[in-house]
Design an enzyme around this catalytic site. Structure first.
Site, PDB file in Angstrom:
ATOM      1  N   ASP A  77      35.770  46.687  46.540  1.00  0.00           N
ATOM      2  CA  ASP A  77      34.519  45.974  46.223  1.00  0.00           C
ATOM      3  C   ASP A  77      33.487  46.960  45.692  1.00  0.00           C
ATOM      4  O   ASP A  77      33.247  47.994  46.308  1.00  0.00           O
ATOM      5  CB  ASP A  77      33.995  45.280  47.482  1.00  0.00           C
ATOM      6  CG  ASP A  77      34.853  44.094  47.869  1.00  0.00           C
ATOM      7  OD1 ASP A  77      34.958  43.150  47.078  1.00  0.00           O
ATOM      8  OD2 ASP A  77      35.457  44.134  48.958  1.00  0.00           O
ATOM      9  N   GLU A  95      44.247  43.106  54.421  1.00  0.00           N
ATOM     10  CA  GLU A  95      43.232  42.340  53.685  1.00  0.00           C
ATOM     11  C   GLU A  95      42.466  41.459  54.671  1.00  0.00           C
ATOM     12  O   GLU A  95      43.053  40.944  55.623  1.00  0.00           O
ATOM     13  CB  GLU A  95      43.929  41.486  52.595  1.00  0.00           C
ATOM     14  CG  GLU A  95      43.069  40.546  51.810  1.00  0.00           C
ATOM     15  CD  GLU A  95      41.897  41.220  51.105  1.00  0.00           C
ATOM     16  OE1 GLU A  95      40.772  40.996  51.567  1.00  0.00           O
ATOM     17  OE2 GLU A  95      42.089  41.949  50.114  1.00  0.00           O
TER      18      GLU A  95
HETATM   19  C1  LIG Z   1      37.633  43.546  44.442  1.00  0.00           C
HETATM   20  S1  LIG Z   1      38.967  43.082  45.493  1.00  0.00           S
HETATM   21  C2  LIG Z   1      40.372  43.857  44.752  1.00  0.00           C
HETATM   22  C3  LIG Z   1      41.650  43.223  45.188  1.00  0.00           C
HETATM   23  C4  LIG Z   1      42.955  43.848  44.666  1.00  0.00           C
HETATM   24  N1  LIG Z   1      43.141  45.206  45.138  1.00  0.00           N
HETATM   25  C5  LIG Z   1      43.049  43.780  43.169  1.00  0.00           C
HETATM   26  O1  LIG Z   1      43.090  44.847  42.528  1.00  0.00           O
HETATM   27  O2  LIG Z   1      43.082  42.678  42.636  1.00  0.00           O
HETATM   28  C6  LIG Z   1      38.669  44.088  46.921  1.00  0.00           C
HETATM   29  C7  LIG Z   1      39.368  43.533  48.152  1.00  0.00           C
HETATM   30  O3  LIG Z   1      39.242  44.449  49.229  1.00  0.00           O
HETATM   31  C8  LIG Z   1      39.104  43.716  50.433  1.00  0.00           C
HETATM   32  N2  LIG Z   1      38.495  44.599  51.425  1.00  0.00           N
HETATM   33  C9  LIG Z   1      37.270  45.174  51.363  1.00  0.00           C
HETATM   34  N3  LIG Z   1      37.046  45.938  52.438  1.00  0.00           N
HETATM   35  C10 LIG Z   1      38.176  45.855  53.204  1.00  0.00           C
HETATM   36  C11 LIG Z   1      38.548  46.425  54.449  1.00  0.00           C
HETATM   37  N4  LIG Z   1      37.699  47.229  55.132  1.00  0.00           N
HETATM   38  N5  LIG Z   1      39.772  46.144  54.945  1.00  0.00           N
HETATM   39  C12 LIG Z   1      40.615  45.324  54.270  1.00  0.00           C
HETATM   40  N6  LIG Z   1      40.312  44.742  53.079  1.00  0.00           N
HETATM   41  C13 LIG Z   1      39.109  45.014  52.561  1.00  0.00           C
HETATM   42  C14 LIG Z   1      38.255  42.523  50.032  1.00  0.00           C
HETATM   43  O4  LIG Z   1      38.397  41.424  50.911  1.00  0.00           O
HETATM   44  C15 LIG Z   1      38.769  42.220  48.619  1.00  0.00           C
HETATM   45  O5  LIG Z   1      39.751  41.225  48.627  1.00  0.00           O
END
Ligand SMILES: C[S@@+](CC[C@H](N)C(=O)[O-])C[C@H]1O[C@@H](n2cnc3c(N)ncnc32)[C@H](O)[C@@H]1O
Length: 234
Positions: free
Chosen positions: A144, A94
């Site tokens: 996202d 994350e």
């Molecule tokens: C919409 S949130 C969903 C979080 C969690 N999976 C949930 O279901 O509650 C998407 C997460 O993916 C992380 N994220 C996006 N691109 C990423 C990457 N390339 N590597 C690691 N984390 C990433 C963002 O920081 C964000 O916290």
């Protein structure tokens, strides 16, 4: 702790596709709370696997299969699966520090032996550290959404990234994606069908096992259906 890695070396090695240079996450200014900061400070000894080589990580995993949870948000799914699957070592990756802090705080209280945490971009860590065919599975819950067409290139699930994920997975490893964005689900399904490295599974048995995260709660509140896609590595 490596939070924002320089991507230039990787870009040189992997000229195809802007694989790791296009940002897939939103820049958020969320504050790290005092309890999250304490947990982050304590994390290096207990949970941090970012600086490890793969063999050091396997030593930490103590014979367990390694499963990745990419973009775990506040870590509900990491905690859930670590408790439900003691024979697996769950590595959460994350970029959002308050979320990592929240996971470390909660993991510390539960004292689960099978959690590792990486702060950073999952694509970069996969590229730099994880050998080919090393993973037993990958979970990607509510990536996202990037709803505007001009931002679709920022969506995590795109052909080149699916290829990267496939290369790091053992034969028969699983990929479980959940999203509440219907066109994202549709595009992801298309990409999976076309990739040649993933076999889509029909049926939603994994849906029931998935914990409801903060992001899914929003979808439920707003009456958006959730789509689960499950695939196995060919
Ligand atoms: C919409 S949130 C969903 C979080 C969690 N999976 C949930 O279901 O509650 C998407 C997460 O993916 C992380 N994220 C996006 N691109 C990423 C990457 N390339 N590597 C690691 N984390 C990433 C963002 O920081 C964000 O916290």
């Amino acid at each position: 702790m490596a939070a924002d890695w320089d991507t230039s070396a990787v870009t040189e090695r992997m000229p195809d596709v802007m694989l790791t240079t296009v940002r897939t996450y939103k820049m958020r200014n969320g504050r790290v709370t005092a309890s999250q900061q304490l947990a982050l400070d304590a994390m290096a000894a207990d949970l941090d696997v970012a600086g490890m080589t793969w063999s050091q990580l396997l030593h930490r995993a103590d014979g367990r299969d390694v499963v990745l949870d990419i973009g775990f948000g506040f870590g509900e799914s990491v905690l859930h699966y670590a408790a439900a699957e003691p024979d697996r070592f769950i590595v959460g990756v994350e970029v959002h520090r308050p979320g990592v802090g929240a996971l470390c705080r909660d993991a510390g209280a539960l004292e689960l032996p099978n959690i590792g945490v990486v702060i950073g971009d999952a694509r970069q860590w996969l590229t730099d550290v994880v050998p080919d065919s090393a993973l037993a599975g990958i979970r990607l819950f509510f990536p996202d959404p990037w709803p505007k067409k001009r931002h679709h290139k920022r969506r995590f699930i795109r052909g080149p990234v699916l290829n990267l994920l496939a290369s790091k997975c053992a034969p028969s490893a699983f990929l479980h994606i959940a999203t509440d964005i219907s066109d994202y689900a549709h595009d992801a399904r298309e990409e999976l069908s076309q990739s040649g490295s993933w076999q889509l599974c029909e049926g939603m048995s994994h849906r029931r096992e998935r914990p409801v995260t903060k992001f899914e709660q929003r979808a439920i509140r707003d009456h958006r259906p959730v789509f689960d896609l499950l695939a196995t590595r060919v």
